[in-house]
Design a protein around this motif. Structure first.
Motif, PDB file in Angstrom:
ATOM      1  N   ASN A  18     -15.423  23.405  46.992  1.00  0.00           N
ATOM      2  CA  ASN A  18     -13.965  23.338  46.911  1.00  0.00           C
ATOM      3  C   ASN A  18     -13.541  22.940  45.500  1.00  0.00           C
ATOM      4  OD1 ASN A  18     -11.254  22.898  47.147  1.00  0.00           O
ATOM      5  ND2 ASN A  18     -11.417  21.230  48.634  1.00  0.00           N
ATOM      6  N   GLY A  57     -11.725  19.547  44.974  1.00  0.00           N
ATOM      7  CA  GLY A  57     -12.365  18.273  45.288  1.00  0.00           C
ATOM      8  C   GLY A  57     -12.429  17.373  44.061  1.00  0.00           C
ATOM      9  N   GLU A 104     -20.815  23.340  51.119  1.00  0.00           N
ATOM     10  CA  GLU A 104     -19.592  24.130  51.122  1.00  0.00           C
ATOM     11  C   GLU A 104     -18.409  23.264  50.699  1.00  0.00           C
ATOM     12  OE1 GLU A 104     -19.506  27.197  51.273  1.00  0.00           O
ATOM     13  OE2 GLU A 104     -21.346  27.821  52.278  1.00  0.00           O
ATOM     14  N   ASP A 105     -18.397  21.991  51.082  1.00  0.00           N
ATOM     15  CA  ASP A 105     -17.322  21.086  50.682  1.00  0.00           C
ATOM     16  C   ASP A 105     -17.299  20.912  49.165  1.00  0.00           C
ATOM     17  OD1 ASP A 105     -16.574  20.740  53.285  1.00  0.00           O
ATOM     18  OD2 ASP A 105     -17.684  18.864  53.551  1.00  0.00           O
ATOM     19  N   ASN A 106     -18.506  20.819  48.564  1.00  0.00           N
ATOM     20  CA  ASN A 106     -18.579  20.679  47.110  1.00  0.00           C
ATOM     21  C   ASN A 106     -18.073  21.927  46.404  1.00  0.00           C
ATOM     22  OD1 ASN A 106     -21.690  18.874  47.386  1.00  0.00           O
ATOM     23  ND2 ASN A 106     -19.628  18.063  47.165  1.00  0.00           N
TER      24      ASN A 106
END
Length: 476
Positions: A386, A389, A382-384
């Motif tokens: 973004n 990023g 989920e962070d990727n």
């Protein structure tokens, strides 16, 4: 295991210290079938690894001046993967001749073969491919360098290295020994159940060349342009010991054989990989990578086996697509296994059940390619996902190629068709989950098209089930 060698086993355990030597409770027929299953396992594992590595290549991080070179690497590795499929089919044909079952396994080895990680293209993984495919006695300038790089890449001081050529030598030595494998162990009547080149090889030029009395391919007339990028799919039906040995010899030579200067239009897997290795070594840089920043052994299952490194695809949207990929991967190999229970009827181009299953197999190959391309563009976590990023910190997902828990197909024909219909239900559910996750217009169009094709396939399967009589459930 040479036919002249007497195996030595540990009688206290019944297990041989050499993974190739026969266990005490096994017959020689058991041993040969086991070795062939091992060969099929290796071919399947190599094919999947090569597909993953090839599909990982390319992307916006590749400098423009290297686009063509990276595309050539991808085409060459995909050609190898297609040839591995031919090897897998030929080994299945020999198993069928021996009255043994189709083998779908990919990870049941008598030792740990670490290079069968599913990982993106890099110098370390490429060294492992060269190592796996190199001839047993081949000498080339980079051999020591590659062996050291394999150790470094795998994090092992002395990794157990058993090149594919060694497996085939063991198989052919035993199969050639009629005192251990008598004629009664061969079943030529299974010829019509076996995969054939007409079904699998057409479209992968050149046309097959016959084998001479020594089991060698007759010389080719003329050369192909860009031969190193072309597939030369070998699929041999076998009805005799001689045919089986000749087929296995050609499969082994295509993978690990030395360069044949009399036939420069043929590129062995070793020759292709060492060429890519040398080219990549010459231009590799810390500033860019030819492949996506993708995971090793991606998994849609958070609780994947602890015996091997897995990378969980935690981004729900990507994971939904990974589940769909697994479903279609299972469908392909279940269709394939089913063909070995259906005799060929007429020409492959004529309408018949086997030809229709073959049509579905090639359709699933297309779906796996399309789904792989999508997964290599999707975020791993989920962070990727973004968009703000840092690009270097973003990891993509990747096609998981995870096997089903049940690797066997039913004995009864009706049950096989019910299994195929159940697979369509599983695909429909996976598609439904994707549609719930706010897909793009392009993604929705792909899913709508896939569901329409599946609806047609389900009608076809229901018609077959309607026509089958339940009394023939377990007929041959």
């Amino acid at each position: 295991m040479s036919s002249q060698k007497t195996p030595v086993s540990d009688r206290s355990t019944g297990i041989s210290p050499d993974p190739f030597e026969k266990r005490l409770e096994m017959t020689w027929h058991d041993q040969l079938v086991w070795l062939l299953h091992l060969g099929a396992t290796m071919e399947h594992a190599l094919m999947v690894q090569y597909l993953y590595a090839a599909y990982s290549l390319g992307g916006p991080q590749v400098p423009t001046k290297y686009h063509r070179r990276v595309k050539e690497w991808q085409d060459s590795i995909l050609a190898i993967a297609r040839e591995e499929m031919g090897h897998l089919l030929t080994v299945q044909n020999v198993l069928t001749l021996l009255g043994a079952g189709f083998s779908l396994s990919r990870d049941q080895f008598p030792w740990s073969i670490e290079w069968f990680n599913i990982e993106p293209f890099c110098m370390g993984s490429l060294a492992c491919y060269v190592n796996a495919e190199m001839p047993e006695s081949e000498t080339f300038p980079e051999r020591k360098e590659i062996e050291e790089l394999v150790k470094k890449h795998l994090g092992k001081d002395s990794p157990p290295v058993h090149p594919v050529a060694e497996i085939y030598r063991q198989i052919m030595d035993l199969l050639a020994d009629s005192t251990r494998i008598p004629e009664s162990a061969l079943h030529p009547e299974t010829y019509s159940l076996q995969a054939c080149w007409d079904e699998w090889g057409r479209g992968h030029k050149p046309d097959p060349r016959p084998l001479d009395a020594a089991g060698n391919l007759e010389p080719r007339v003329g050369l192909q342009s860009k031969a190193q990028l072309d597939s030369h799919v070998l699929v041999f039906q076998v009805a005799t010991r001689t045919e089986a040995l000749a087929a296995l010899k050609q499969v082994s030579l295509q993978g690990e054989g030395k360069e044949d200067i009399k036939d420069p239009g043929v590129w062995t897997h070793f020759r292709r990989f060492i060429k890519i290795y040398r080219e990549f070594k010459e231009i590799q840089s810390n500033s860019w990578s030819p492949a996506a920043r993708a995971p090793i052994n991606p998994s849609a299952n958070q609780h994947a086996g602890a015996d091997k490194q897995h990378t969980y695809i935690s981004c729900e949207r990507s994971r939904n697509w990974a589940v769909l990929f697994n479903v279609r991967y299972w469908m392909l190999f279940r269709y394939l296994a089913h063909t070995f229970q259906i005799k060929a009827a007429g020409a492959p181009s004529e309408p018949n059940v086997r030809a229709m299953i073959m049509h579905r197999i090639f359709g699933e190959m297309y779906q796996l390619k399309a789904l792989s391309g999508r997964l290599f563009q999707m975020p791993l976590t989920e962070d990727n996902a973004n968009p703000h990023g840092h690009p270097k910190e973003r990891c993509t997902a990747g096609p998981p190629f995870e096997l089903p828990s049940n690797m066997r197909i039913p004995v009864g024909d009706i049950d096989c068709w019910c299994m195929h219909r159940d697979s369509l239900v599983a695909s429909r559910e996976a598609c439904r989950d994707i549609l719930k996750s706010n897909p793009t217009a392009d993604e929705r169009a792909y899913i709508d098209t896939l569901r329409a094709l599946d609806a047609q396939t389900e009608i076809w399967i229901d018609e077959i089930l309607t026509g089958l009589n339940s009394t023939t459930r377990y007929s041959a």
